[in-house]
Design an enzyme around this catalytic site. Sequence first.
Site, mmCIF file in Angstrom:
data_model
loop_
_atom_site.group_PDB
_atom_site.id
_atom_site.type_symbol
_atom_site.label_atom_id
_atom_site.label_comp_id
_atom_site.label_asym_id
_atom_site.label_seq_id
_atom_site.Cartn_x
_atom_site.Cartn_y
_atom_site.Cartn_z
ATOM 1 N N THR A 3 13.080 3.920 -9.263
ATOM 2 C CA THR A 3 13.983 4.877 -9.894
ATOM 3 C C THR A 3 15.162 4.167 -10.551
ATOM 4 O O THR A 3 15.718 4.658 -11.529
ATOM 5 C CB THR A 3 14.500 5.890 -8.851
ATOM 6 O OG1 THR A 3 13.380 6.478 -8.196
ATOM 7 C CG2 THR A 3 15.337 6.980 -9.492
ATOM 8 N N TYR A 23 7.317 -3.168 -0.179
ATOM 9 C CA TYR A 23 7.188 -1.982 -1.033
ATOM 10 C C TYR A 23 5.721 -1.846 -1.412
ATOM 11 O O TYR A 23 5.236 -2.528 -2.316
ATOM 12 C CB TYR A 23 8.077 -2.155 -2.266
ATOM 13 C CG TYR A 23 8.246 -0.928 -3.131
ATOM 14 C CD1 TYR A 23 7.651 0.288 -2.820
ATOM 15 C CD2 TYR A 23 9.025 -0.995 -4.276
ATOM 16 C CE1 TYR A 23 7.830 1.395 -3.617
ATOM 17 C CE2 TYR A 23 9.218 0.114 -5.086
ATOM 18 C CZ TYR A 23 8.605 1.306 -4.760
ATOM 19 O OH TYR A 23 8.774 2.405 -5.559
ATOM 20 N N LYS A 71 7.670 0.378 3.070
ATOM 21 C CA LYS A 71 7.822 1.629 2.321
ATOM 22 C C LYS A 71 6.432 2.008 1.834
ATOM 23 O O LYS A 71 5.890 1.398 0.912
ATOM 24 C CB LYS A 71 8.788 1.403 1.158
ATOM 25 C CG LYS A 71 9.076 2.586 0.252
ATOM 26 C CD LYS A 71 10.098 2.129 -0.811
ATOM 27 C CE LYS A 71 10.583 3.269 -1.682
ATOM 28 N NZ LYS A 71 9.636 3.549 -2.782
#
Length: 307
Positions: A50, A138, A166
């Site tokens: 993001t 990630y 994550k």
Amino acid sequence: MIPTSPFHGLSAFPLTPAGAEGRVDVDALGVLIERLVSAGVDSIGLLGSTGTYAYLDRQERSRAVAAAVEIVRGRVPLIVGVGALRTSWARSLAQDAERLGGDALLLAPMSYTPLTGEEVAAHFEAVAGATGLPLCIYNNPGTTHFTFSENLLARLSHHPRIAGVKMPLPADEDFAGEIARLRNATPDDFAVGYSGDWGAVPALLAGADAWYSVVAGLLPGPALRLTRAAQAGRTDEAEAIDGAFQRLWTLFRAHGSLRVMYVIAGLLGLPAGEPPQPIQPLPDAVTAEVEAALADLDAVSGDRPKV
């Protein structure tokens, strides 16, 4: 509820305001960061997907980290995304984050040529060994086109600096089963969290340690309410708040959460600028749909930001 590590609780991922040439607007970034600190999020995920980390060079990423550290001033853990195509670049970005005052790292296995499991393992071990900061894996196959096996996650979890993962939403929606398998294969203090905002409630109710949230980057109030209700096992309350998010989740899935976040920022009068090209702003018709989705949140939370 006080998180026990940077990789617990609600982690909010803000946009990174930048001009057309990729120069970060540090003043605008400071506005977004201060709102998150004031709201009480458990951590801030700077330069995540993001935060358009892949569209920023090393110098601009460093400027963003320095600005965020100055605003945060130790009040909230700052997790810094350090993904890059080359291992040497990712190592340097990790060292920059540590030098500038970041608290933790987030690393995705960016690649052009598809990577093997052994290549990813070597990449993560090299970057994790480059600093004294804890690192979160990630696992984002939607952008990296690499999916971590549970065996690879288990292997990496035993590195002394790799402290969490994550995860994407499980295809079979069996959060409890996946979390149980990961907990059985990893150290007791290894944190298992999820991204994919529309899966936050089932993930947290199943015992996930963290929600790595896109929407919390601009709407921390309702995201915090959802998180705290789910963490406390208040299923009805969590599902009611999630119900108010449904129209927004639909727009995230249809248009991509990043594009929708720029629309939200515009509607709230927040200084996010426009998406990095070649990504284009969404048309006005979608803006109207996003505004209606925000009205749904007004009804359930009563704290849509007024700026």
